[in-house]
Design a protein around this motif. Sequence first.
Motif, PDB file in Angstrom:
ATOM      1  N   GLY A  98      24.928  46.502  14.239  1.00 45.31           N
ATOM      2  CA  GLY A  98      25.722  45.671  13.336  1.00 45.31           C
ATOM      3  C   GLY A  98      26.521  44.591  14.014  1.00 45.31           C
ATOM      4  N   GLU A  99      26.902  44.790  15.249  1.00 49.30           N
ATOM      5  CA  GLU A  99      27.729  43.811  15.962  1.00 49.30           C
ATOM      6  C   GLU A  99      27.702  44.194  17.434  1.00 49.30           C
ATOM      7  OE1 GLU A  99      31.887  44.603  15.126  1.00 49.30           O
ATOM      8  OE2 GLU A  99      31.312  46.522  14.282  1.00 49.30           O
ATOM      9  N   PRO A 100      28.163  43.276  18.274  1.00 51.21           N
ATOM     10  CA  PRO A 100      28.190  43.607  19.699  1.00 51.21           C
ATOM     11  C   PRO A 100      29.136  44.781  19.960  1.00 51.21           C
ATOM     12  CG  PRO A 100      28.499  41.240  19.358  1.00 51.21           C
ATOM     13  CD  PRO A 100      28.586  41.892  18.013  1.00 51.21           C
ATOM     14  N   ASP A 103      21.699  50.574  21.649  1.00 51.74           N
ATOM     15  CA  ASP A 103      22.470  49.495  21.030  1.00 51.74           C
ATOM     16  C   ASP A 103      21.421  48.571  20.424  1.00 51.74           C
ATOM     17  OD1 ASP A 103      23.804  47.117  20.496  1.00 51.74           O
ATOM     18  OD2 ASP A 103      24.629  46.886  22.515  1.00 51.74           O
ATOM     19  N   THR A 104      21.249  48.651  19.109  1.00 53.26           N
ATOM     20  CA  THR A 104      20.093  48.036  18.464  1.00 53.26           C
ATOM     21  C   THR A 104      20.455  46.726  17.780  1.00 53.26           C
ATOM     22  OG1 THR A 104      20.507  49.257  16.416  1.00 53.26           O
ATOM     23  CG2 THR A 104      19.102  50.317  18.054  1.00 53.26           C
ATOM     24  N   TRP A 105      19.881  45.638  18.251  1.00 52.26           N
ATOM     25  CA  TRP A 105      20.099  44.339  17.603  1.00 52.26           C
ATOM     26  C   TRP A 105      18.988  44.061  16.600  1.00 52.26           C
ATOM     27  CZ3 TRP A 105      17.079  40.056  17.003  1.00 52.26           C
ATOM     28  CH2 TRP A 105      17.718  38.945  16.407  1.00 52.26           C
ATOM     29  N   TRP A 106      19.367  43.756  15.422  1.00 53.54           N
ATOM     30  CA  TRP A 106      18.402  43.334  14.393  1.00 53.54           C
ATOM     31  C   TRP A 106      19.174  42.758  13.220  1.00 53.54           C
ATOM     32  CZ3 TRP A 106      17.615  46.516   9.760  1.00 53.54           C
ATOM     33  CH2 TRP A 106      18.370  47.696   9.749  1.00 53.54           C
ATOM     34  N   GLN A 107      18.463  42.409  12.144  1.00 52.00           N
ATOM     35  CA  GLN A 107      19.078  41.723  10.997  1.00 52.00           C
ATOM     36  C   GLN A 107      18.415  42.144   9.693  1.00 52.00           C
ATOM     37  OE1 GLN A 107      17.787  37.681  12.257  1.00 52.00           O
ATOM     38  NE2 GLN A 107      19.988  37.267  12.418  1.00 52.00           N
ATOM     39  N   THR A 108      19.097  41.842   8.600  1.00 49.23           N
ATOM     40  CA  THR A 108      18.508  42.046   7.276  1.00 49.23           C
ATOM     41  C   THR A 108      17.095  41.451   7.264  1.00 49.23           C
ATOM     42  OG1 THR A 108      20.697  41.802   6.311  1.00 49.23           O
ATOM     43  CG2 THR A 108      18.826  41.581   4.811  1.00 49.23           C
ATOM     44  N   ASP A 139      21.775  33.629  16.313  1.00 47.07           N
ATOM     45  CA  ASP A 139      22.691  34.382  17.169  1.00 47.07           C
ATOM     46  C   ASP A 139      22.701  33.761  18.561  1.00 47.07           C
ATOM     47  OD1 ASP A 139      23.645  36.255  15.437  1.00 47.07           O
ATOM     48  OD2 ASP A 139      22.563  37.952  16.277  1.00 47.07           O
ATOM     49  N   ARG A 187      27.175  35.340  16.059  1.00 50.22           N
ATOM     50  CA  ARG A 187      26.550  34.328  15.215  1.00 50.22           C
ATOM     51  C   ARG A 187      26.907  32.921  15.683  1.00 50.22           C
ATOM     52  NH1 ARG A 187      22.893  36.330  11.557  1.00 50.22           N
ATOM     53  NH2 ARG A 187      23.089  34.250  10.684  1.00 50.22           N
ATOM     54  N   ARG A 233      28.112  41.277   7.252  1.00 54.94           N
ATOM     55  CA  ARG A 233      27.904  39.838   7.336  1.00 54.94           C
ATOM     56  C   ARG A 233      28.532  39.126   6.157  1.00 54.94           C
ATOM     57  NH1 ARG A 233      21.676  38.444   8.417  1.00 54.94           N
ATOM     58  NH2 ARG A 233      21.989  36.405   7.500  1.00 54.94           N
TER      59      ARG A 233
END
Length: 659
Positions: A393-395, A417-422, A512, A527, A538
């Motif tokens: 969700g965030e860093p 620590d998973t980075w992704w988006q809608t 990002d 962002r 967001r």
Amino acid sequence: MSQEDANLEARLEEQEAFEPPESFVEQANVTDPGIYEEFEENWPACWERAADLLSWDEEYDTVLEDGDAPFYEWFTGGELNASYNCLDRHVEEGRGDSVALEWEGELGETRTYTYDELLDEVEDFAATLRDLGVEEDDVVTLYMPMVPELPIAMLACARIGAPHSVVFAGFSADALATRMNSADSEYLVTCDGYYRRGDALDHISKTNEGLEGVEHEVSDVVVVDRLGDDLDHELADNQHDYDELVADHEGSTVEPVSRDAEDMLFLMYTSGTTGQPKGVKHTTGGYLAYTAWTSRAVLDIEADDTYWCSADIGWITGHSYIVYGPLALGTTSVMYEGTPDYPDKDRLWEIVEKNEVDIFYTAPTAIRAFMKWGSEYTENHDLSSLRLLGTVGEPINPRAWKWYYKHIGDEECPIVDTWWQTETGGMMITTLPGINTMKPGSAGPPLPGVDARVVDAQGEEVDAGKAGYVTVNNPWPGMLRTLYNNDERFISEYWQEYSDEDADEWVYFPEDGAKIDEDGYITILGRVDDVINVSGHRLGTMEIESAVVGVEGIAEAAVVGGDHEVKGEAVYVYAIPEDGYEDREDELEEEAMEAVLDSIGPIAKPEEIIFTPELPKTRSGKIMRRLLEDIASGNELGNTSTLRNPEVVDDIADQVTSD
Ligand code: 6R9
């Protein structure tokens, strides 16, 4: 703190890299480092590995169809049903007695659904929806809090091929109306209310207010009764009690509808640069394959695990990693209704202990809150069932990462620590927990098969250590297919920036900022558009601004995110009163707060509203948001000489610091 603890803290403080614990690696789903090369060499065929995790009614012909890029299609020709994949097939495999959903209510009550039972509930509600007239491809809006009827309704929609559009229950009446209007949605499932810290919250009045703003006719509204006698309310003519309707359909059999792989599974609205939220379209085959695959490879989920993601299903994380991914794998998914500090600050750890949770996935903002509350809340709970931890969700700042690692994971659980988006549907950048070294603060390398890069403004890859922008240079199965009814905006939002249309080279731009290190690990910086991230949620600054300037007496406003110890970022509003309103700031402040709550909801509540006669502007008249962010964050202010009106900066800064 004992000496031993102090030594441990000091050691952790200095350590920059952590190896996955042996005990974890021995049992992990994915352990062969060769997977990166294998996926690269066999791309896009490598994605068959994801599709193979599903049961198809009709085999697909082509893995990736890129003839009309960036309108990519995945697993074309294939047919399947998402609810069949999440329910029936586990029952058919003899696992009907395993627990699918373990629901923990805020007040302490629980509801347990085995796969058999969940399938029954889903069929009954699917029959109900059909009876109301819902047909394949009709968008059904679900405006519901964390009650079991929410995943039941999602899967019931999926069963009959009706895409759902879940609207987060904390969103306002206006937000509901905007989303129903945008999707032309004629059916709504909602709730009378829900509990927050023991109080009964009225949700149905907010729903009714929202319905007044819907421009087309709404055929039916189904209302789940969560509060019983705690809330009196009346149902309108087209409103029905969930239990009564379902009782009429008990024991129904509803065959899952075979959907084309590219048929829409759901819409999810998310904030963007402009005021209008974007309807992100996800499809049945690619999305389900991708969430199942990442649940298996990254979260290490297996059928006999108890897995808990503490997100709200109203956001993409809950869709992908409470409902679709975990249930596709046949695991036990825990769902918690309430807040982490009710009745006390150890509520989550009590749930972990009681359910012997194996895998726990949460947001950095929660971890920072736990840290602040102190480790005494974790110490009297047995958390030894945990095997893997995740964040999204965030860093995550290294201090919070290390706290999580030590106090929740007891230094025995890897953290992903998973980075992704809608828009990406599922995880994109993260370590694989059975393979990679972990570096606190850095999400890790892109997943196998994902070509994520960090580039400069021209699209050239930046050197290690330099800041740039994330891009994704090839498509992946979980990607959004378009923005609902708005192909043009789909291109302009995500593809225009870095693609070379003439050469038919398409590059996805997630908006990002990031850095990359010598090992290819990516650290997300946040962002780079007008979106802020409050507690992992967001929010579009433009949406908030337009609410504030809607207040009579406010001439202009700028909304920015400022650093916040727990929330990551918080909302700061700078507003200029109109002539004649200068001495009515208290009133304006109250009305502006109210306006934000009405148009978006409590998550967007400003931390502070600062009135100023002017906003700092560049000579070309652009508001200097960066400067306002620095003021809100209490940062040292850099060079203000490019400003048309440098003197306003000190005035504003004085106000913020004196509060
Ligand atoms: C899944 C989700 C997406 C934005 C994204 C980024 C931020 C998400 C992150 C992260 C740093 C991580 N974000 N995961 N930043 N590290 N592990 O959160 O989707 O609500 O669409 O937000 O969240 O800025 O662009 P969504």
